[in-house]
Design a protein around this motif. Sequence first.
Motif, PDB file in Angstrom:
ATOM      1  N   VAL A  52       0.820  -1.217   0.000  1.00 40.84           N
ATOM      2  CA  VAL A  52       0.000   0.000   0.000  1.00 40.84           C
ATOM      3  C   VAL A  52       0.851   1.263   0.000  1.00 40.84           C
ATOM      4  O   VAL A  52       0.516   2.246  -0.677  1.00 40.84           O
ATOM      5  N   LEU A  53       1.954   1.260   0.723  1.00 43.31           N
ATOM      6  CA  LEU A  53       2.776   2.470   0.784  1.00 43.31           C
ATOM      7  C   LEU A  53       3.427   2.802  -0.555  1.00 43.31           C
ATOM      8  O   LEU A  53       3.965   3.901  -0.728  1.00 43.31           O
ATOM      9  N   ARG A  54       3.320   1.889  -1.491  1.00 43.70           N
ATOM     10  CA  ARG A  54       3.823   2.205  -2.840  1.00 43.70           C
ATOM     11  C   ARG A  54       2.956   3.257  -3.525  1.00 43.70           C
ATOM     12  O   ARG A  54       3.339   3.786  -4.572  1.00 43.70           O
ATOM     13  N   LEU A  55       1.765   3.547  -2.951  1.00 46.41           N
ATOM     14  CA  LEU A  55       0.991   4.685  -3.442  1.00 46.41           C
ATOM     15  C   LEU A  55       1.812   5.970  -3.348  1.00 46.41           C
ATOM     16  O   LEU A  55       1.632   6.896  -4.152  1.00 46.41           O
ATOM     17  N   GLY A  56       2.702   6.032  -2.377  1.00 48.25           N
ATOM     18  CA  GLY A  56       3.593   7.177  -2.251  1.00 48.25           C
ATOM     19  C   GLY A  56       4.916   6.978  -2.933  1.00 48.25           C
ATOM     20  O   GLY A  56       5.404   7.871  -3.634  1.00 48.25           O
ATOM     21  N   THR A  57       5.531   5.797  -2.769  1.00 45.46           N
ATOM     22  CA  THR A  57       6.869   5.592  -3.323  1.00 45.46           C
ATOM     23  C   THR A  57       6.845   5.427  -4.845  1.00 45.46           C
ATOM     24  O   THR A  57       7.834   5.746  -5.505  1.00 45.46           O
ATOM     25  N   GLY A  58       5.721   4.957  -5.408  1.00 45.50           N
ATOM     26  CA  GLY A  58       5.627   4.856  -6.859  1.00 45.50           C
ATOM     27  C   GLY A  58       5.640   6.218  -7.534  1.00 45.50           C
ATOM     28  O   GLY A  58       6.495   6.492  -8.390  1.00 45.50           O
ATOM     29  N   PRO A  59       4.702   7.116  -7.172  1.00 47.49           N
ATOM     30  CA  PRO A  59       4.760   8.465  -7.739  1.00 47.49           C
ATOM     31  C   PRO A  59       6.062   9.202  -7.429  1.00 47.49           C
ATOM     32  O   PRO A  59       6.541   9.998  -8.240  1.00 47.49           O
ATOM     33  N   THR A  71      15.895   2.479  -4.367  1.00 48.31           N
ATOM     34  CA  THR A  71      16.144   1.040  -4.360  1.00 48.31           C
ATOM     35  C   THR A  71      17.138   0.665  -3.261  1.00 48.31           C
ATOM     36  O   THR A  71      16.902  -0.282  -2.482  1.00 48.31           O
ATOM     37  N   ILE A  72      18.233   1.381  -3.181  1.00 47.43           N
ATOM     38  CA  ILE A  72      19.278   1.071  -2.190  1.00 47.43           C
ATOM     39  C   ILE A  72      18.754   1.280  -0.774  1.00 47.43           C
ATOM     40  O   ILE A  72      19.000   0.462   0.125  1.00 47.43           O
ATOM     41  N   ALA A  73      18.022   2.371  -0.538  1.00 50.67           N
ATOM     42  CA  ALA A  73      17.478   2.626   0.799  1.00 50.67           C
ATOM     43  C   ALA A  73      16.529   1.519   1.227  1.00 50.67           C
ATOM     44  O   ALA A  73      16.536   1.079   2.383  1.00 50.67           O
ATOM     45  N   GLY A  74      15.717   1.048   0.294  1.00 47.08           N
ATOM     46  CA  GLY A  74      14.777  -0.019   0.616  1.00 47.08           C
ATOM     47  C   GLY A  74      15.473  -1.313   0.984  1.00 47.08           C
ATOM     48  O   GLY A  74      15.085  -1.987   1.956  1.00 47.08           O
ATOM     49  N   TYR A  75      16.505  -1.666   0.248  1.00 42.65           N
ATOM     50  CA  TYR A  75      17.264  -2.875   0.589  1.00 42.65           C
ATOM     51  C   TYR A  75      17.930  -2.730   1.950  1.00 42.65           C
ATOM     52  O   TYR A  75      17.972  -3.679   2.741  1.00 42.65           O
ATOM     53  N   ALA A  76      18.453  -1.541   2.247  1.00 45.35           N
ATOM     54  CA  ALA A  76      19.139  -1.340   3.522  1.00 45.35           C
ATOM     55  C   ALA A  76      18.188  -1.536   4.700  1.00 45.35           C
ATOM     56  O   ALA A  76      18.553  -2.148   5.720  1.00 45.35           O
ATOM     57  N   LEU A  97       9.447  -5.122  13.804  1.00 46.83           N
ATOM     58  CA  LEU A  97      10.551  -5.429  12.894  1.00 46.83           C
ATOM     59  C   LEU A  97      10.049  -6.118  11.625  1.00 46.83           C
ATOM     60  O   LEU A  97      10.566  -5.861  10.526  1.00 46.83           O
ATOM     61  N   VAL A  98       9.049  -6.984  11.757  1.00 46.99           N
ATOM     62  CA  VAL A  98       8.442  -7.612  10.580  1.00 46.99           C
ATOM     63  C   VAL A  98       7.879  -6.539   9.653  1.00 46.99           C
ATOM     64  O   VAL A  98       8.079  -6.567   8.427  1.00 46.99           O
ATOM     65  N   ILE A  99       7.196  -5.561  10.231  1.00 43.96           N
ATOM     66  CA  ILE A  99       6.592  -4.490   9.433  1.00 43.96           C
ATOM     67  C   ILE A  99       7.664  -3.568   8.858  1.00 43.96           C
ATOM     68  O   ILE A  99       7.554  -3.108   7.708  1.00 43.96           O
ATOM     69  N   THR A 100       8.735  -3.310   9.605  1.00 51.23           N
ATOM     70  CA  THR A 100       9.842  -2.488   9.093  1.00 51.23           C
ATOM     71  C   THR A 100      10.495  -3.144   7.878  1.00 51.23           C
ATOM     72  O   THR A 100      10.813  -2.469   6.886  1.00 51.23           O
ATOM     73  N   GLU A 101      10.690  -4.447   7.960  1.00 50.59           N
ATOM     74  CA  GLU A 101      11.265  -5.173   6.815  1.00 50.59           C
ATOM     75  C   GLU A 101      10.392  -5.003   5.583  1.00 50.59           C
ATOM     76  O   GLU A 101      10.886  -4.759   4.482  1.00 50.59           O
ATOM     77  N   ARG A 102       9.079  -5.097   5.764  1.00 44.45           N
ATOM     78  CA  ARG A 102       8.158  -4.928   4.642  1.00 44.45           C
ATOM     79  C   ARG A 102       8.138  -3.484   4.137  1.00 44.45           C
ATOM     80  O   ARG A 102       7.934  -3.243   2.945  1.00 44.45           O
ATOM     81  N   PHE A 103       8.346  -2.520   5.041  1.00 42.74           N
ATOM     82  CA  PHE A 103       8.423  -1.123   4.619  1.00 42.74           C
ATOM     83  C   PHE A 103       9.590  -0.924   3.655  1.00 42.74           C
ATOM     84  O   PHE A 103       9.495  -0.174   2.683  1.00 42.74           O
ATOM     85  N   GLY A 104      10.701  -1.607   3.935  1.00 44.20           N
ATOM     86  CA  GLY A 104      11.834  -1.538   3.017  1.00 44.20           C
ATOM     87  C   GLY A 104      11.464  -1.988   1.623  1.00 44.20           C
ATOM     88  O   GLY A 104      11.902  -1.405   0.621  1.00 44.20           O
ATOM     89  N   ALA A 106       8.482  -1.724   0.315  1.00 52.17           N
ATOM     90  CA  ALA A 106       7.649  -0.668  -0.259  1.00 52.17           C
ATOM     91  C   ALA A 106       8.499   0.446  -0.852  1.00 52.17           C
ATOM     92  O   ALA A 106       8.169   1.013  -1.889  1.00 52.17           O
ATOM     93  N   VAL A 107       9.603   0.768  -0.199  1.00 47.41           N
ATOM     94  CA  VAL A 107      10.467   1.848  -0.652  1.00 47.41           C
ATOM     95  C   VAL A 107      11.150   1.486  -1.964  1.00 47.41           C
ATOM     96  O   VAL A 107      11.220   2.302  -2.895  1.00 47.41           O
ATOM     97  N   ARG A 108      11.652   0.255  -2.061  1.00 53.00           N
ATOM     98  CA  ARG A 108      12.502  -0.075  -3.207  1.00 53.00           C
ATOM     99  C   ARG A 108      11.766  -0.586  -4.440  1.00 53.00           C
ATOM    100  O   ARG A 108      12.227  -0.379  -5.568  1.00 53.00           O
ATOM    101  N   THR A 109      10.625  -1.259  -4.265  1.00 50.32           N
ATOM    102  CA  THR A 109      10.088  -2.054  -5.365  1.00 50.32           C
ATOM    103  C   THR A 109       9.582  -1.252  -6.557  1.00 50.32           C
ATOM    104  O   THR A 109       9.868  -1.632  -7.697  1.00 50.32           O
TER     105      THR A 109
END
Length: 392
Positions: A52-59, A71-76, A97-104, A106-109
């Motif tokens: 869902v957060l890709r609504l922001g990271t996509g645009p 991409t790099i920030a999301g992997y980190a 931590l599970v949700i933080t991993e998934r947030f990464g 969202a940032v990179r994909t």
Amino acid sequence: MGFVLAFGVVSMLADVVYEGARAITGPYLATLGATAVMVGFITGIGEAVALVLRLGTGPLADRTRRYWPLTIAGYALTIVAVPLLALANSLWQAAALVITERFGKAVRTPARDTMLSHAGSEMGRGKAFAIHEALDQSGALVGPLLVGLAVGVSGYQLGFGILAIPGALALASVLLVRRAVPAPEHYDHHAARAHPRGADGQKTRAPLPARFWWYSAFTAASMFGFSTFGVISYHLEVQKVLPSALIPVSYAVSMGAAALAALGSGLLYDRVGLRGLLIVLPLTAAVPFLSFAIEPGLVWAGAVVWGAALGFHESTLRAAVADLVPAARRGTGYGIFTAIYGLAWLAGSTIIGALYAESRMGLIIFTVATQVLALAVFIPLARSAGTQTQRK
């Protein structure tokens, strides 16, 4: 082709990390006191955050075109969050931590998929995403096996902690690929014409076509009935269907099936288009009959079927988005599509967790009904595809 293969290696290493963790998330949360509904909700909200957060990271990717930093920030984020699970001493620390991993993720994909769609424009996007997903899932095969071995030797803490090693390799690899290929969009000559540098941004605000929305609705209906592995692994743990050390091995089997399905579905999509995606519906409908059984033989078969369905969802369904939206809005298209997909998966996984606690038959009926709904939604999409073909 070289960029697709190189990025496949990056994703393979990253998948060792987060798919290795995902293989034991359900049982680990159970040891911290989680119920089936809580596991379904936590893993579901994690997937929703990732999507869902890709609504922001996509645009954001479309506007800034800073594909590599995102991409790099999301992997980190992912690579740091997963090993820290070894230090969690409460359910909500682990959930965060599970949700933080998934947030990464969202940032990179969106940025990563946009780069892949550009690089794969000449070889065929179905093939490009299939090759990337196959390499990606090979890491998802190795990760659970590595974690399963660690859990068998010393428990869940070692299982999560050992993933710091492939995480460091993944981060080093993505930096090397960034240095070698700083601008993958240059491979896509059509995109370069559609969205040249210095454009005034009007094209990035063009409405998305109706076929994209029908396609998103079809995918959402199918994902609404698709269980997360967290709920499946919870079942395997609490019902003692498999020993704890074999649960991640069953996930590895799923990832192997996903890799093979991704290759096959990508080639099928390039040949027959959207119609090839219908195979995912009977695969998803079969999951509750197999994965929530108490006979080990059925559970292993369910691992194959669940993985094959996931392979379709995570490869070819992504490739189709690039063919349904304008090149200048591809990041936005991925963001909206995966947000819809993620909300459906969050709602569905929570319902599946609740139904699991009450009635396996109710779980089966719910899953089959969602796939019938998805088939009904697909009909207008198929008709629109046929109309476009006739016009050509």
